[in-house]
Write an enzyme that holds these catalytic residues in place. Structure first.
Site, PDB file in Angstrom:
ATOM      1  N   VAL A  14       0.831  -1.212   0.000  1.00 33.36           N
ATOM      2  CA  VAL A  14       0.000   0.000   0.000  1.00 33.36           C
ATOM      3  C   VAL A  14       0.866   1.263   0.000  1.00 33.36           C
ATOM      4  O   VAL A  14       0.624   2.201  -0.773  1.00 33.36           O
ATOM      5  CB  VAL A  14      -0.977   0.014   1.204  1.00 33.36           C
ATOM      6  CG1 VAL A  14      -1.934   1.198   1.099  1.00 33.36           C
ATOM      7  CG2 VAL A  14      -1.773  -1.293   1.278  1.00 33.36           C
ATOM      8  N   ALA A  43       9.579   5.877   6.299  1.00 36.34           N
ATOM      9  CA  ALA A  43      10.209   4.894   7.193  1.00 36.34           C
ATOM     10  C   ALA A  43       9.911   3.482   6.689  1.00 36.34           C
ATOM     11  O   ALA A  43       8.768   3.175   6.320  1.00 36.34           O
ATOM     12  CB  ALA A  43       9.685   5.050   8.612  1.00 36.34           C
ATOM     13  N   ARG A  45      11.529  -0.900   7.135  1.00 36.88           N
ATOM     14  CA  ARG A  45      12.404  -1.756   7.948  1.00 36.88           C
ATOM     15  C   ARG A  45      13.806  -1.756   7.357  1.00 36.88           C
ATOM     16  O   ARG A  45      14.786  -1.610   8.049  1.00 36.88           O
ATOM     17  CB  ARG A  45      11.843  -3.178   7.960  1.00 36.88           C
ATOM     18  CG  ARG A  45      11.347  -3.614   9.305  1.00 36.88           C
ATOM     19  CD  ARG A  45      10.820  -5.017   9.252  1.00 36.88           C
ATOM     20  NE  ARG A  45      10.050  -5.300   8.047  1.00 36.88           N
ATOM     21  CZ  ARG A  45       8.895  -5.942   8.025  1.00 36.88           C
ATOM     22  NH1 ARG A  45       8.378  -6.377   9.135  1.00 36.88           N
ATOM     23  NH2 ARG A  45       8.266  -6.172   6.887  1.00 36.88           N
ATOM     24  N   LYS A 105      -6.570  -2.137  10.192  1.00 35.94           N
ATOM     25  CA  LYS A 105      -7.820  -2.540  10.862  1.00 35.94           C
ATOM     26  C   LYS A 105      -7.564  -3.372  12.097  1.00 35.94           C
ATOM     27  O   LYS A 105      -8.329  -3.312  13.074  1.00 35.94           O
ATOM     28  CB  LYS A 105      -8.745  -3.296   9.900  1.00 35.94           C
ATOM     29  CG  LYS A 105      -8.137  -4.544   9.270  1.00 35.94           C
ATOM     30  CD  LYS A 105      -7.535  -4.241   7.938  1.00 35.94           C
ATOM     31  CE  LYS A 105      -6.726  -5.395   7.417  1.00 35.94           C
ATOM     32  NZ  LYS A 105      -6.272  -5.184   6.053  1.00 35.94           N
ATOM     33  N   ILE A 136     -13.516   1.104  -1.263  1.00 33.80           N
ATOM     34  CA  ILE A 136     -14.915   1.555  -1.126  1.00 33.80           C
ATOM     35  C   ILE A 136     -14.990   2.606  -0.010  1.00 33.80           C
ATOM     36  O   ILE A 136     -14.554   2.346   1.107  1.00 33.80           O
ATOM     37  CB  ILE A 136     -15.846   0.374  -0.756  1.00 33.80           C
ATOM     38  CG1 ILE A 136     -15.736  -0.754  -1.787  1.00 33.80           C
ATOM     39  CG2 ILE A 136     -17.286   0.846  -0.605  1.00 33.80           C
ATOM     40  CD1 ILE A 136     -16.512  -2.019  -1.421  1.00 33.80           C
ATOM     41  N   GLU A 190      -2.835 -10.923   3.415  1.00 30.09           N
ATOM     42  CA  GLU A 190      -1.816 -10.342   4.281  1.00 30.09           C
ATOM     43  C   GLU A 190      -0.574 -11.225   4.201  1.00 30.09           C
ATOM     44  O   GLU A 190      -0.649 -12.390   3.786  1.00 30.09           O
ATOM     45  CB  GLU A 190      -2.320 -10.315   5.729  1.00 30.09           C
ATOM     46  CG  GLU A 190      -3.629  -9.565   5.919  1.00 30.09           C
ATOM     47  CD  GLU A 190      -3.526  -8.072   5.637  1.00 30.09           C
ATOM     48  OE1 GLU A 190      -2.567  -7.423   6.071  1.00 30.09           O
ATOM     49  OE2 GLU A 190      -4.435  -7.541   4.973  1.00 30.09           O
ATOM     50  N   ASP A 201      -9.687 -11.064   9.903  1.00 24.47           N
ATOM     51  CA  ASP A 201      -9.491  -9.805   9.165  1.00 24.47           C
ATOM     52  C   ASP A 201     -10.864  -9.149   8.922  1.00 24.47           C
ATOM     53  O   ASP A 201     -11.050  -7.950   9.162  1.00 24.47           O
ATOM     54  CB  ASP A 201      -8.753 -10.068   7.847  1.00 24.47           C
ATOM     55  CG  ASP A 201      -8.616  -8.793   7.033  1.00 24.47           C
ATOM     56  OD1 ASP A 201      -7.725  -7.979   7.332  1.00 24.47           O
ATOM     57  OD2 ASP A 201      -9.436  -8.585   6.111  1.00 24.47           O
ATOM     58  N   LYS A 205     -12.665  -5.578  10.598  1.00 27.06           N
ATOM     59  CA  LYS A 205     -13.381  -4.541   9.834  1.00 27.06           C
ATOM     60  C   LYS A 205     -14.812  -4.396  10.356  1.00 27.06           C
ATOM     61  O   LYS A 205     -15.345  -3.283  10.459  1.00 27.06           O
ATOM     62  CB  LYS A 205     -13.365  -4.904   8.350  1.00 27.06           C
ATOM     63  CG  LYS A 205     -11.951  -4.914   7.768  1.00 27.06           C
ATOM     64  CD  LYS A 205     -11.896  -5.593   6.419  1.00 27.06           C
ATOM     65  CE  LYS A 205     -10.479  -5.664   5.889  1.00 27.06           C
ATOM     66  NZ  LYS A 205     -10.328  -6.521   4.720  1.00 27.06           N
TER      67      LYS A 205
HETATM   68  P1  NDP Z   1       3.475  -4.751   3.557  1.00 28.57           P
HETATM   69  O1  NDP Z   1       3.920  -5.858   4.411  1.00 28.57           O
HETATM   70  O2  NDP Z   1       3.489  -4.937   2.092  1.00 28.57           O
HETATM   71  O3  NDP Z   1       4.366  -3.458   3.878  1.00 28.57           O
HETATM   72  C1  NDP Z   1       4.728  -3.068   5.166  1.00 28.57           C
HETATM   73  C2  NDP Z   1       5.730  -1.936   5.074  1.00 28.57           C
HETATM   74  O4  NDP Z   1       5.990  -1.450   6.380  1.00 28.57           O
HETATM   75  C3  NDP Z   1       7.088  -2.345   4.484  1.00 28.57           C
HETATM   76  O5  NDP Z   1       7.572  -1.338   3.625  1.00 28.57           O
HETATM   77  C4  NDP Z   1       7.981  -2.491   5.718  1.00 28.57           C
HETATM   78  O6  NDP Z   1       9.350  -2.203   5.462  1.00 28.57           O
HETATM   79  C5  NDP Z   1       7.395  -1.433   6.624  1.00 28.57           C
HETATM   80  N1  NDP Z   1       7.610  -1.717   8.041  1.00 28.57           N
HETATM   81  C6  NDP Z   1       7.199  -2.792   8.738  1.00 28.57           C
HETATM   82  N2  NDP Z   1       7.598  -2.720  10.033  1.00 28.57           N
HETATM   83  C7  NDP Z   1       8.266  -1.555  10.130  1.00 28.57           C
HETATM   84  C8  NDP Z   1       8.932  -0.909  11.201  1.00 28.57           C
HETATM   85  N3  NDP Z   1       8.984  -1.444  12.420  1.00 28.57           N
HETATM   86  N4  NDP Z   1       9.531   0.283  10.964  1.00 28.57           N
HETATM   87  C9  NDP Z   1       9.483   0.847   9.727  1.00 28.57           C
HETATM   88  N5  NDP Z   1       8.872   0.274   8.672  1.00 28.57           N
HETATM   89  C10 NDP Z   1       8.279  -0.908   8.877  1.00 28.57           C
HETATM   90  O7  NDP Z   1       2.009  -4.332   4.069  1.00 28.57           O
HETATM   91  P2  NDP Z   1       0.784  -3.754   3.221  1.00 28.57           P
HETATM   92  O8  NDP Z   1       1.210  -2.582   2.442  1.00 28.57           O
HETATM   93  O9  NDP Z   1       0.078  -4.858   2.518  1.00 28.57           O
HETATM   94  O10 NDP Z   1      -0.215  -3.318   4.386  1.00 28.57           O
HETATM   95  C11 NDP Z   1       0.037  -2.152   5.162  1.00 28.57           C
HETATM   96  C12 NDP Z   1      -1.172  -1.900   6.038  1.00 28.57           C
HETATM   97  O11 NDP Z   1      -2.323  -1.658   5.229  1.00 28.57           O
HETATM   98  C13 NDP Z   1      -1.558  -3.077   6.949  1.00 28.57           C
HETATM   99  O12 NDP Z   1      -2.040  -2.577   8.175  1.00 28.57           O
HETATM  100  C14 NDP Z   1      -2.655  -3.772   6.183  1.00 28.57           C
HETATM  101  O13 NDP Z   1      -3.530  -4.494   7.020  1.00 28.57           O
HETATM  102  C15 NDP Z   1      -3.360  -2.588   5.562  1.00 28.57           C
HETATM  103  N6  NDP Z   1      -4.114  -2.885   4.349  1.00 28.57           N
HETATM  104  C16 NDP Z   1      -3.545  -3.618   3.351  1.00 28.57           C
HETATM  105  C17 NDP Z   1      -4.268  -3.896   2.201  1.00 28.57           C
HETATM  106  C18 NDP Z   1      -3.681  -4.667   1.081  1.00 28.57           C
HETATM  107  O14 NDP Z   1      -4.407  -4.915   0.112  1.00 28.57           O
HETATM  108  N7  NDP Z   1      -2.414  -5.066   1.108  1.00 28.57           N
HETATM  109  C19 NDP Z   1      -5.646  -3.401   2.044  1.00 28.57           C
HETATM  110  C20 NDP Z   1      -6.132  -2.615   3.160  1.00 28.57           C
HETATM  111  C21 NDP Z   1      -5.383  -2.383   4.268  1.00 28.57           C
HETATM  112  P3  NDP Z   1      10.246  -3.112   4.470  1.00 28.57           P
HETATM  113  O15 NDP Z   1       9.650  -2.884   3.098  1.00 28.57           O
HETATM  114  O16 NDP Z   1      11.615  -2.577   4.592  1.00 28.57           O
HETATM  115  O17 NDP Z   1      10.077  -4.525   4.948  1.00 28.57           O
HETATM  116  N1  HSE Z   2      -6.093  -9.095   3.327  1.00 30.30           N
HETATM  117  C1  HSE Z   2      -7.170  -8.171   3.218  1.00 30.30           C
HETATM  118  C2  HSE Z   2      -8.248  -8.747   2.324  1.00 30.30           C
HETATM  119  C3  HSE Z   2      -6.641  -6.888   2.660  1.00 30.30           C
HETATM  120  O1  HSE Z   2      -7.993  -9.768   1.684  1.00 30.30           O
HETATM  121  O2  HSE Z   2      -9.347  -8.216   2.266  1.00 30.30           O
HETATM  122  C4  HSE Z   2      -7.621  -5.772   2.756  1.00 30.30           C
HETATM  123  O3  HSE Z   2      -7.846  -5.395   4.059  1.00 30.30           O
END
Ligand code: NDP
Ligand code: HSE
Length: 429
Positions: A14, A43, A45, A105, A136, A190, A201, A205
């Site tokens: 995201v 930021a 990891r 969430k 949505i 996820e 999950d 929500k």
């Molecule tokens: P990802 O696992 O793809 O990305 C997580 C990011 O956060 C990475 O860039 C990671 O760094 C960074 N990160 C993790 N821990 C740390 C830390 N301690 N310090 C700094 N940076 C950190 O997750 P998503 O993008 O899929 O999801 C992000 C959020 O959005 C979650 O809460 C998820 O539930 C929510 N979400 C996701 C959806 C989806 O379709 N994927 C839809 C709706 C909500 P690095 O890249 O270096 O590992």
């Molecule tokens: N893992 C979640 C899903 C991402 O499949 O709906 C959106 O929150």
């Protein structure tokens, strides 16, 4: 044009989408918002990882604290996932008076009450459109669009991954692991898909929606949750023969005593019902308000671009709040509702699949137990095919309180003619 500084914590599925589209649609967004949204710091990891987006190396850090400390950053975006670090991040951001946008969430469902209390205390808003149903705009609709309505009910498909898996199992006769693998490759699941398949999950929500709709924070212990993991190809086939699709449905509604029902589980949905035709990664919500009546929302509930769309909408609102103030609706508690209906008292129809010995009198024994609990059978099928020395027996059950039905199923399970754990699913009512 005034510049609003953004700190982006997370550059994964995201976060990378948010960064990319803030740049690609920069002119459109700033024209519409009247402010320029500039990402000042990111930021992650691992700052040296090669990524799909390429922000200047000097703005990428491995320390999320730097985003909060940076005076040029006005709004923080939390897209790291997990609970503990995002919790610390959000609490510190609110303490620093910086608005937060999040898609997390799990964090809001687990610790929303404390977070919103802190936000109210500090007078700083939290925006979380991406946390429910991806692209949505359901949070804004419930909170603002339906502000004058008592929400009577919400029936929703809220997890893209499980809907994708069930759709692939239905349409392509795929097995569960193959469909899950596909969902992960598409970026819907996820990183750890446990919460997608065990129902939590969607439950996270549903907790957010129920809390917004009814003005009290619904705890994780107040929602009944079951996942799609035990659903078999046979259940999908038998449901089809009976005129249903199996979907993971969240139900949130009130009864006449203003008690709130909140439950998420695999549910048999009649094929002619609108939720039955919601397939793939799509989510849908049917919301009924006492003034507006029935409404329907449909769209992609997961994945990079749809989720990014919601995050950017929140960023625009946060920027406007920062620039000109005003009331930002987060979670507004009120005392009009306040209690959940215990799941034992919630009534529904059911699908009951049994694995029984193939001999006369079996159905009579099952019917007798159900009858002794005043539970009626609406239809029965005995599909062909043996499972070892047993055969399947599928019953559709009339509306009954879940507590009674559960007790009856425990008694049925202990019959000598029943050879495996029964499968009990709800039928949409
Ligand atoms: P990802 O696992 O793809 O990305 C997580 C990011 O956060 C990475 O860039 C990671 O760094 C960074 N990160 C993790 N821990 C740390 C830390 N301690 N310090 C700094 N940076 C950190 O997750 P998503 O993008 O899929 O999801 C992000 C959020 O959005 C979650 O809460 C998820 O539930 C929510 N979400 C996701 C959806 C989806 O379709 N994927 C839809 C709706 C909500 P690095 O890249 O270096 O590992
Ligand atoms: N893992 C979640 C899903 C991402 O499949 O709906 C959106 O929150």
């Amino acid at each position: 044009m005034e510049r609003i500084g953004i700190g982006l914590a997370g550059l994964g599925t995201v976060g990378a989408g948010v960064y990319k589209h803030l740049i690609q649609n920069r002119v459109l967004i700033s024209e519409r918002v009247g402010l320029e949204l500039a990402v000042r710091r990111i930021a992650v990891r691992n700052p040296d990882m090669v990524r799909t987006v390429h922000p200047p190396r000097e703005i990428v850090t491995g320390r999320w604290e730097e985003l909060i400390e940076d005076p040029a950053i006005n709004i923080l975006v939390e897209l790291m996932g997990g609970i503990d670090t995002p919790y610390q991040f959000m609490m510190r951001a609110l303490d620093a008076g910086k608005a937060v946008v999040t898609g997390n969430k799990a964090l809001l469902a687990e610790r929303g009450f404390e977070i919103f209390e802190k936000a109210a205390d500090k007078g700083v808003p939290i925006f979380f459109e991406a946390a429910v149903a991806g692209g949505i705009p359901i949070i804004k609709s419930i909170r603002e669009g339906f502000i004058g309505n008592h929400i009577e009910s919400i029936h929703a498909i809220l997890n893209g991954t499980s809907n994708y898996i069930l759709s692939r199992m239905t349409e392509e006769s795929m097995d569960f692991p193959e469909a899950l693998r596909e969902a992960q490759e598409q970026g819907y699941a996820e990183a750890d898909p446990t919460l997608d398949v065990n129902g939590w999950d969607a439950a996270h929500k549903a907790i957010i929606l129920a809390s917004l709709a009814y003005g009290f924070w619904v705890g994780t212990s107040q929602i009944h949750v079951a996942g799609i993991d035990p659903i078999t190809a046979s259940d999908i086939r038998f449901a089809d023969r009976l005129g249903y699709r199996i979907k993971l449905v969240a139900t949130i509604r009130t009864n006449r005593d203003s008690l709130v029902e909140a439950h998420v589980h695999p549910t048999l949905v009649p094929k002619q019902h609108v939720l039955a035709s919601v397939n793939g990664v799509f989510n849908a919500l049917m919301v009924r308000g006492d003034i507006v009546g029935d409404t329907l929302f449909y769209g992609r509930g997961a994945g990079q671009d749809p989720t990014t769309s919601s995050v950017i909408s929140d960023l625009a609102q946060a920027a406007i709040w920062y620039d000109s103030g005003g009331k930002a609706f987060g979670f507004t508690p009120h005392g009009l509702y306040g209690k959940c209906l215990p799941i034992e008292r919630v009534s529904s129809g059911y699908y009951l699949r049994l694995s029984v010995v193939d001999e006369p009198g079996v159905l009579a024994q099952v019917a007798s137990i159900l009858g002794s609990h005043q539970i009626g059978i609406s239809s029965v099928i005995q599909p062909e095919g043996h499972e070892g020395d047993a055969v399947p027996l599928v019953l559709i059950i009339h509306d009954a309180p879940f507590g009674k039905m559960w007790t009856a199923v425990q008694r049925i399970q202990s019959l000598a003619c029943v050879k495996a754990s029964p499968m009990l699913l709800w039928v949409l009512s």
